[in-house]
Design an enzyme around this catalytic site. Structure first.
Site, PDB file in Angstrom:
ATOM      1  CE  LYS A   1      76.683  35.059  64.613  1.00  0.00           C
ATOM      2  NZ  LYS A   1      76.528  34.905  63.322  1.00  0.00           N
TER       3      LYS A   1
ATOM      4  CG  PHE B   1      81.490  46.232  46.897  1.00  0.00           C
ATOM      5  CD1 PHE B   1      81.191  45.691  45.867  1.00  0.00           C
ATOM      6  CD2 PHE B   1      82.003  47.911  46.955  1.00  0.00           C
ATOM      7  CE1 PHE B   1      80.166  46.435  45.350  1.00  0.00           C
ATOM      8  CE2 PHE B   1      80.491  48.182  46.235  1.00  0.00           C
ATOM      9  CZ  PHE B   1      80.152  47.220  45.300  1.00  0.00           C
ATOM     10  CG  LEU B   2      83.058  42.356  53.365  1.00  0.00           C
ATOM     11  CD1 LEU B   2      83.635  40.901  53.828  1.00  0.00           C
ATOM     12  CD2 LEU B   2      82.374  43.039  54.945  1.00  0.00           C
TER      13      LEU B   2
ATOM     14  CE  LYS C   1      78.060  42.002  46.822  1.00  0.00           C
ATOM     15  NZ  LYS C   1      79.126  42.130  47.039  1.00  0.00           N
TER      16      LYS C   1
ATOM     17  N   GLY D   1      92.287  27.722  39.156  1.00  0.00           N
ATOM     18  CA  GLY D   1      92.858  26.414  40.270  1.00  0.00           C
ATOM     19  C   GLY D   1      91.058  25.687  40.084  1.00  0.00           C
TER      20      GLY D   1
ATOM     21  CB  CYS E   1      79.176  36.727  48.017  1.00  0.00           C
ATOM     22  SG  CYS E   1      79.173  36.665  49.347  1.00  0.00           S
TER      23      CYS E   1
HETATM   24  P1  NAD Z   1      76.016  35.869  57.826  1.00  0.00           P
HETATM   25  O1  NAD Z   1      75.376  34.586  58.340  1.00  0.00           O
HETATM   26  O2  NAD Z   1      77.592  35.370  58.428  1.00  0.00           O
HETATM   27  O3  NAD Z   1      75.228  36.284  59.175  1.00  0.00           O
HETATM   28  C1  NAD Z   1      74.043  37.365  59.472  1.00  0.00           C
HETATM   29  C2  NAD Z   1      73.773  37.493  60.642  1.00  0.00           C
HETATM   30  O4  NAD Z   1      72.130  38.024  60.571  1.00  0.00           O
HETATM   31  C3  NAD Z   1      73.164  36.110  61.568  1.00  0.00           C
HETATM   32  O5  NAD Z   1      74.522  36.655  62.796  1.00  0.00           O
HETATM   33  C4  NAD Z   1      71.915  35.733  61.523  1.00  0.00           C
HETATM   34  O6  NAD Z   1      71.975  35.052  62.781  1.00  0.00           O
HETATM   35  C5  NAD Z   1      72.086  37.287  61.718  1.00  0.00           C
HETATM   36  N1  NAD Z   1      70.338  37.593  61.493  1.00  0.00           N
HETATM   37  C6  NAD Z   1      69.087  36.778  60.709  1.00  0.00           C
HETATM   38  N2  NAD Z   1      67.891  37.258  60.846  1.00  0.00           N
HETATM   39  C7  NAD Z   1      68.382  38.498  61.677  1.00  0.00           C
HETATM   40  C8  NAD Z   1      66.933  39.292  62.342  1.00  0.00           C
HETATM   41  N3  NAD Z   1      65.941  39.226  61.739  1.00  0.00           N
HETATM   42  N4  NAD Z   1      67.310  40.536  62.681  1.00  0.00           N
HETATM   43  C9  NAD Z   1      68.425  39.904  63.416  1.00  0.00           C
HETATM   44  N5  NAD Z   1      69.489  39.295  62.956  1.00  0.00           N
HETATM   45  C10 NAD Z   1      69.639  38.398  61.910  1.00  0.00           C
HETATM   46  O7  NAD Z   1      76.084  36.239  56.569  1.00  0.00           O
HETATM   47  P2  NAD Z   1      77.167  37.309  55.733  1.00  0.00           P
HETATM   48  O8  NAD Z   1      78.041  36.725  55.365  1.00  0.00           O
HETATM   49  O9  NAD Z   1      77.034  38.130  56.959  1.00  0.00           O
HETATM   50  O10 NAD Z   1      76.079  38.112  54.618  1.00  0.00           O
HETATM   51  C11 NAD Z   1      75.378  38.876  55.022  1.00  0.00           C
HETATM   52  C12 NAD Z   1      74.831  39.375  53.640  1.00  0.00           C
HETATM   53  O11 NAD Z   1      75.425  40.389  53.203  1.00  0.00           O
HETATM   54  C13 NAD Z   1      73.973  38.703  52.560  1.00  0.00           C
HETATM   55  O12 NAD Z   1      73.369  39.117  51.701  1.00  0.00           O
HETATM   56  C14 NAD Z   1      75.827  38.337  51.808  1.00  0.00           C
HETATM   57  O13 NAD Z   1      75.624  37.896  50.965  1.00  0.00           O
HETATM   58  C15 NAD Z   1      75.870  40.320  51.767  1.00  0.00           C
HETATM   59  N6  NAD Z   1      78.058  39.765  51.133  1.00  0.00           N
HETATM   60  C16 NAD Z   1      78.434  38.813  52.189  1.00  0.00           C
HETATM   61  C17 NAD Z   1      80.041  39.239  52.029  1.00  0.00           C
HETATM   62  C18 NAD Z   1      80.725  37.999  52.661  1.00  0.00           C
HETATM   63  O14 NAD Z   1      81.811  37.946  52.023  1.00  0.00           O
HETATM   64  N7  NAD Z   1      80.549  37.299  54.171  1.00  0.00           N
HETATM   65  C19 NAD Z   1      80.252  40.273  51.419  1.00  0.00           C
HETATM   66  C20 NAD Z   1      79.324  41.242  50.830  1.00  0.00           C
HETATM   67  C21 NAD Z   1      78.188  41.055  50.962  1.00  0.00           C
END
Ligand code: NAD
Length: 429
Positions: free
Chosen positions: A35, A152-153, A204, A253, A260
């Protein structure tokens, strides 16, 4: 400011890019070397409207860079955001091993004061654990503060949400870190709410659970609409016009999915249980949501009689419109269930097909939305992509063997579909 984001996924990459866009110097760290290489080569591994342009621009301006080295990230960031996964475990509780591992890695290379910010969605009291871990693994008595800054995105509008947030929540027990965090967010021109660490973490889970509750509530009302002949669209408009209720998230729906809501809801139920409170209300929200797909399949079965050997075209695989994310997508579950019952499926999604092909190679995909309609006995809309509204539905009808449309997202207008000659089924109307 010099900021580091650990984890370059949907949250980390978009957050890092938006921080760079407002002028900060950002290092994005990820342990997935493939990545990181893609990002360094200008390939954006996820789809989010507007993201690619902003990444390119800020890389060119020298404000955004990518690395797999946590040491480089800790060295280069005065504030270090943790944005790694917090997936669910089989019992619904949160797997915090990613967060713990990052906390340890940061501690081992910490040489001077840093603010360590948890942006991942975590159970209340995780910040205390992160601080304890860093104290344990740091070298000497190097100073640090732990802050909670929940995100909160919404996927599909993540860039816009990050650039114009409703509010920014900063949970900290220290004034020094509160002042630094206010400086980080000062360019965003949004209300900043400073709370204690535990309250920020709770905000959250409480918010996401409430949003999921709104969806299940309207889906339950939709069931009553179906039984009584009322129209859920009109009912939701009438309810939503009341400012105390609001129209957002009152869309009936197939139910909620994604990475999430399902996990955050089950986590909050578990967290509450661990703290001695049985959150029965949220258990019912989960039950209604699970029921929603079954009710829809029942509706399809009633109209089609049997699924076996029926050609069904599916529009939409992503868990919602405007994203390529298929994690816990109801559309994927729907496709798998129809195939289990013997349906011959063809599916299309504007952005999620690459991810679907990797994770669910058994789901047959086609490159053109009209191709799903060809000789189909029925068409099902599983994701609320606006692109599907714009399709030439008369052409679709001419391509289908029998013109049945099951709209799982109430995307199309019933009267128009009937005028075009479709047998049209939707949710709660
Ligand atoms: P994701 O899986 O898209 O991204 C996580 C990234 O972290 C990955 O690229 C992974 O390779 C990397 N990673 C894992 N372990 C690692 C390490 N030890 N060192 C460096 N990088 C590492 O996940 P996401 O959707 O971005 O979600 C991340 C957090 O944010 C979660 O807790 C999620 O609940 C929260 N969140 C997500 C959203 C959403 O809409 N996706 C919104 C708000 C909050």
């Amino acid at each position: 400011m010099k900021l580091t984001i650990v984890g370059s996924g949907y949250v980390g990459l978009v957050t890092g890019t938006c921080f760079a866009e407002v002028g900060h110097h950002v290092t994005c760290v990820d342990n997935d070397e493939k990545k990181v290489k893609q990002l360094q080569d200008g390939i954006i591994p996820i789809y989010e409207p507007g993201l690619e342009t902003l990444v390119r621009k800020n890389v060119q301006l020298g404000r955004l860079k990518f690395t797999s080295s946590i040491a480089e990230g800790v060295e280069n960031g005065d504030v270090i955001f943790i944005a790694v996964p917090t997936p669910p475990q089989p019992d619904g509780s949160v797997d915090l091993s990613y967060v713990e591992k990052v906390a340890r890695s940061i501690a081992e290379v910490l040489t001077g004061y840093r603010v360590i910010v948890d942006k991942s969605t975590v159970p209340v009291k995780t910040g205390e654990k992160v601080a304890e871990t860093i104290r344990r693994y740091r070298k000497g008595n190097v100073e640090f503060d732990v802050v909670s800054n929940p995100e909160f995105l919404r996927e599909g509008s993540a860039v816009a949400d990050l650039m114009n947030p409703d509010r920014i929540v900063i949970g900290t027990n220290g004034e020094r870190s509160a002042a630094i965090m206010k400086e980080v967010y000062q360019p965003f021109n949004a209300p900043i709410m400073v709370t204690d660490l535990n309250s920020a973490e709770l905000i959250k889970h409480a918010s996401n659970s409430f949003l999921a509750l709104k969806i299940s509530y309207i889906n339950a009302v939709a069931a009553i609409c179906e039984a009584s002949g009322a129209d859920i669209g009109k009912v939701a408009d009438g309810m939503g016009a009341d400012k105390r209720i609001g129209r957002d998230f009152l869309y009936a729906g197939l139910g909620y999915g994604g990475s999430c809501f399902p996990k955050d809801l089950s986590a909050f139920i578990r967290i509450s249980e661990d703290l001695g409170y049985s959150f029965g209300l949220l258990k019912e929200v989960e039950r209604i949501n699970a029921d929603q797909l079954d009710r829809f399949l029942k509706k399809m079965r009633k109209a089609l009689w049997v699924f076996r050997d029926k050609k069904i075209g599916q529009l939409g695989l992503a868990f919602k419109g405007n994203t390529d994310d298929i994690r816990s997508s109801v559309g994927i579950n729907l496709a798998l269930k129809m195939m289990e019952e013997g349906a011959i499926l063809k599916a299309f999604d504007p952005k999620a097909m690459e991810k679907c092909a990797i994770s669910y190679p058994k789901i047959p995909l086609v490159e053109d939305p009209y191709e799903v309609a060809k000789d189909a006995d029925a068409l099902v809309v599983a994701t609320e992509w606006n692109d599907f509204k714009e399709l030439d539905w008369l052409k679709i009808k001419s391509l289908m063997r029998t013109p049945l449309v099951f709209d799982g997202r109430n995307l199309l207008i019933p009267e128009e579909m009937k005028l075009l000659g479709f047998e049209y089924f939707s949710v709660g109307r």
